[in-house]
Design a protein around this motif. Structure first.
Motif, short mmCIF file in Angstrom:
data_model
loop_
_atom_site.label_atom_id
_atom_site.label_comp_id
_atom_site.label_asym_id
_atom_site.label_seq_id
_atom_site.Cartn_x
_atom_site.Cartn_y
_atom_site.Cartn_z
N VAL B 11 0.85 -1.21 0.00
CA VAL B 11 0.00 0.00 0.00
C VAL B 11 0.88 1.25 0.00
N VAL B 12 1.92 1.23 0.84
CA VAL B 12 2.83 2.39 0.90
C VAL B 12 3.49 2.58 -0.47
N PHE B 14 2.38 1.78 -3.36
CA PHE B 14 1.37 2.31 -4.28
C PHE B 14 1.23 3.83 -4.11
N ILE B 15 1.18 4.25 -2.84
CA ILE B 15 1.04 5.69 -2.56
C ILE B 15 2.29 6.44 -3.04
N VAL B 16 3.46 5.84 -2.79
CA VAL B 16 4.72 6.47 -3.22
C VAL B 16 4.75 6.60 -4.75
N ALA B 17 4.29 5.56 -5.45
CA ALA B 17 4.28 5.60 -6.92
C ALA B 17 3.37 6.72 -7.41
N LEU B 18 2.19 6.84 -6.77
CA LEU B 18 1.27 7.92 -7.16
C LEU B 18 1.87 9.29 -6.85
N TYR B 19 2.55 9.37 -5.69
CA TYR B 19 3.21 10.64 -5.33
C TYR B 19 4.25 11.00 -6.39
N PHE B 136 0.03 -1.52 -11.72
CA PHE B 136 0.16 -2.92 -11.29
C PHE B 136 0.07 -3.05 -9.77
N LEU B 137 0.65 -2.07 -9.06
CA LEU B 137 0.52 -2.10 -7.60
C LEU B 137 -0.94 -1.92 -7.18
N GLY B 138 -1.65 -1.07 -7.93
CA GLY B 138 -3.07 -0.85 -7.65
C GLY B 138 -3.87 -2.14 -7.80
N LEU B 139 -3.53 -2.92 -8.82
CA LEU B 139 -4.21 -4.20 -9.01
C LEU B 139 -3.99 -5.10 -7.78
#
Lengths: 163, 689
Positions: B11-12, B14-19, B136-139
């Protein structure tokens, strides 16, 4: 009817019955089809329950039974076309390795060549548009005027530059 | 607890990738290098984070945590440790983590490069790579969580969930797992998916640079020069993956072939086709400043096909549109492919006028024109493959009818295109950039063409009368001879100019123009592979029969005799039925022994048919113990294939990798080298002082 004629008719009738029985027996004794004969047809059919697996190599129990069915049908004198037709009727056209050319299925066969031809046409037209005759037309005008061994000359030129 | 930690890290990440995506865009828009740097560091943080999550998952796999549903589905107690580790990519949820891990590794590598000369590309490369990783992390976070566990509710129901579905629910611990699909336990299949994934993710890098070039408007060939090696590496991995997959199919699937035009195979082949076209086409842009628009189209297509291939194999859409509809990730994939494809095309249309060629083409026989033709052929094969894979889905949607588009369709449609590609492979190396004529090409081609004809005539009298096969052999001989002739001509010219001996000249040629000569080695390897493909397709023979002990079955020049059979349980709990057959030639000479076997995996309740093979350069004798009848000492059913020339395929693929390594071997960056040299010169006086 005299006795001799009657005996002759009995013998003839018996002969006809025996001949008929013989013919039936011969028909019923079609030799058991070989594995290769079964495989030749099974290879053209796809397992109705598995994904993309030809029937001749499918290891499931269901496929083993279908192969036995093909063997039985062959021994009963069915033709290859009849057997394929039977499987299509039972399980749909998915058992065939290619869709039959009918209805929407025509698109499978027609669309790719059309797209490829259109692509080739567009490319050819674009290339004709791009190609401009070189200023020094003699350089390309004919094979005779081209350098004798252009590649080797180019390579040697490059090597000289590097020295 | 470990499962929660693993999920938390994902989850972290995923958030870092979006950031990273958001910061890169914001930093670029506000012209703030500090924010872009923050995005870059966030990008660099992704790989350690996903590695940590992957490490947690591997630990759970190794230590039999069957309460984790993914662990339960892909491992069992009997499996050896190395298989438990490789089970990471053996199931859907794990493979998505694996994809993200590789993607983040490549993205980190690319963000660590020196950016001085291409600073404007950096934010957009981060956006594309981080967005792909975030997808992919979101999936994993929302749909396919490998850390989800089994819970037993108060009513006794077993529920899969990350967290307790009710306050009274307790974690459920199954005593053993299902075990990995036996098909995936073969060494080829252990390495094959990582290779394919590596190929897939490394194609994201040139795509990211292409998008960066489109957004920034820097439409020269810089993005192509930066990514040339990435493209070759992507191509290397994808090719390696395809070859390994073929070898696996040959050794494990037990149908005597290596390529069945299965949709999953085609899903991996499609990006390879566009990637190969791209590799050729970028050379035209580098050398002649042409085809800028086309190269953009090719790399956008390649990226889309990479995601599409993953979509095809991961969503169940191939088996049925209903499976797709039921699949939780199918629609999300669909939206992502649509979004990236439409955005890319919109950007391309926006920059279209800036991407016009810098020069004109001068001859229809110039190398650039022939490369274009090569592209047309690759794209034609792609059209056939794409349509063949997609049509069953279309048929199911519009008519409700399930159809199969199988090997006969692909063989018939692609064979002439591959033949034309081979012919081009024969003449393109003889053409020159800008100008070539029939005369200039003909003068160097005729000797090879004649020699190839002589070889074909000899084959006609000694090997086969099959006209199609003879045409194939002619083209193979032509390409091989032209390529060898090219080596010889260049080595000879160099030897004349530098007074080196021919061998030294040949060696130095490789050092001088690695891409060109590496490419020629690849052409040679392709022809060796073509020999194998032609051999098995045109001349394969097979038979099947049930044999009693000491009875024989004959096929072609071989005869096999059924010697014995044994049944035993292997160390990994496989139940093995292994036959021993002696092999003889047609004169009755003993050639050796083969051990075809059937492995039964009780955990997966699945059989595997492993062939006994006797490979030679001439052919491959391939014996299967088939389960048509129960195998016993009284009788067993064997299927025999003789696959002529097939081993040239594997030999060719080894040479193929040598060729790619030669072509991709790094040259010293000329600008970097001259900068270093200048720096050295600048330092020298101060040292003297």
């Amino acid at each position: 009817m005299n006795r001799n004629l009657r005996i002759a008719l009995y013998v003839l009738a018996l002969g006809i019955v025996l001949a008929g029985l013989w013919a039936v027996t011969v028909h019923a004794q079609n030799p058991t089809p070989t594995d290769d004969e079964v495989n030749r047809i099974a290879h053209q059919l796809y397992c109705p329950v598995c994904e993309n697996t030809p029937l001749d190599v499918c290891p499931t129990e269901a496929c083993r039974q279908w192969r036995d069915l093909i063997r039985q049908q062959l021994s009963e004198g069915w033709t290859e076309a009849q057997i394929k037709q039977y499987f299509v009727q039972q399980y749909g056209v998915r058992v065939l390795s290619e869709p039959p050319a009918s209805g929407l299925n025509w698109l499978v066969y027609v669309l790719p060549p059309l797209i490829i031809l259109a692509g080739a046409f567009l490319l050819f037209r674009a290339m004709r548009g791009w190609i401009k005759p070189p200023a020094d037309s003699s350089a390309v005008g004919s094979g005779e005027e081209a350098p004798k061994d252009e590649y080797v000359e180019r390579l040697e030129e490059e090597l000289k530059k590097r020295k | 607890m470990l499962a929660e930690i693993g999920y938390g890290i994902i989850v972290v990440a995923f958030i870092v990738a979006l950031y990273s995506v958001g910061a890169a865009i914001y930093g670029e828009r506000t012209k703030s290098p500090a924010v872009v740097e923050s995005a870059r560091r966030a990008m660099l943080l992704l790989w350690p984070l996903i590695s940590l999550a992957a490490g947690t998952l591997i630990y759970l796999l190794i230590t039999n945590h069957f309460e984790v549903s993914f662990v339960y589905e892909v491992t069992s107690r009997e499996m050896p440790t190395y298989l438990k580790i490789t089970a990471w990519w053996g199931g859907q949820a794990g493979s998505l983590v694996f994809w993200s891990w590789l993607m983040s590794a490549f993205a980190s590598l690319v963000t660590l490069r020196k950016w001085e000369r291409d600073r404007e590309f950096l934010p957009w490369v981060i956006v594309v790579t981080a967005l792909t990783t975030a997808f992919f992390l979101g999936l994993v976070v929302f749909y396919e969580n490998p850390f989800a566990r089994y819970w037993q509710t108060a009513g006794g129901q077993i529920v899969t969930s990350m967290f307790a579905p009710a306050a009274t629910a307790t974690v459920y611990f199954p005593s053993d797992g299902n075990g990995l699909n036996p098909l995936l336990r073969h060494p080829g299949m252990i390495i094959h998916p990582p290779m394919l994934y590596l190929g897939f993710v490394s194609f994201v890098i040139p795509y990211a640079f292409a998008i960066a070039a489109l957004i920034t408007g820097r439409t020269d060939d810089r993005w192509i020069r930066i990514t040339r090696r990435w493209t070759l590496i992507a191509w290397l991995f994808l090719s390696f993956g395809l070859v390994l997959g073929s070898r696996w199919a040959y050794d494990v699937l037990g149908w005597g072939g290596f390529w069945g035009w299965d949709p999953v195979e085609i899903a991996a082949l499609m990006p390879w086709l566009t990637g190969t076209a791209f590799l050729h086409s970028v050379m035209i842009q580098e050398k002649r400043g042409l085809l800028k628009q086309w190269n953009m189209i090719l790399i956008i297509l390649t990226y889309s096909l990479v995601i599409f291939g993953t979509f095809l194999t991961r969503t169940g859409v191939l088996s049925s549109v209903h499976a797709f509809a039921q699949s939780s990730i199918g629609p999300v994939f669909f939206v992502f492919i649509g979004f990236t494809f439409i955005t890319s095309i919109a950007l391309l249309i926006y920059r279209w006028p800036d991407l016009r060629g810098e020069t004109e083409m001068k001859s229809l026989l110039s190398r650039e024109a022939l490369f274009l033709l090569n592209n047309l052929l690759f794209m034609s094969v792609l059209v056939i493959c794409f349509w063949g894979v997609v049509f069953p889905i279309i048929s199911q949607i519009f008519t409700g009818q399930t159809v199969t588009v199988g090997p006969p369709f692909y063989d018939r449609a692609t064979a002439p295109l591959f033949a034309a590609l081979m012919f081009l492979m024969g003449i393109a190396p003889l053409s020159t950039w800008k100008r070539s004529t029939v005369g200039t090409i003909g003068r160097v081609l005729w000797k090879s063409a004649l020699a190839a004809l002589v070889i074909t005539v000899i084959l006609f009298f000694t090997y086969t009368h099959n006209i199609i096969a003879l045409v194939g052999f002619y083209l193979i001989a032509l390409v091989l001879l032209v390529t060898l002739y090219e080596f010889w001509r260049a080595a000879w010219a160099r030897s004349k100019a530098t007074k080196e001996n021919v061998v030294a000249a040949l060696w130095n040629l490789f050092g001088r123009d690695r891409r060109r000569y590496g490419g020629y080695v690849i052409h040679i390897s392709m022809m060796l592979m073509a020999i194998g493909i032609l051999g098995i397709n045109a001349f394969q023979i097979q038979t099947q029969g049930t044999l009693a002990l000491n009875n024989s079955l004959t096929l072609g020049n071989y005869s096999i005799k059924y010697e014995s059979i044994a049944q035993f349980t292997a160390a990994d709990n496989r139940q093995v039925t292994r036959a021993v057959v002696n092999v003889y030639d047609k004169n009755g000479n003993y050639l050796g022994q083969l051990y075809p076997r059937i492995d039964y995996y009780p955990d997966a309740q699945q059989n595997m048919t492993i062939p006994g093979e006797r490979p030679t350069l001439q052919d491959d004798l391939y014996v299967l113990l088939v389960d048509w009848q129960p195998a016993s000492a009284n009788g067993a059913t064997f299927k025999i294939f003789v696959n002529p020339l097939v081993n040239w395929l594997w030999i060719g693929s080894l040479i193929f990798f040598v060729g790619i390594i030669i072509a991709a071997w790094p040259d010293r960056d000329p600008e970097y080298a001259s900068a270093r040299s200048r720096a050295r010169h600048a330092e020298q006086p101060s040292a003297a002082d």
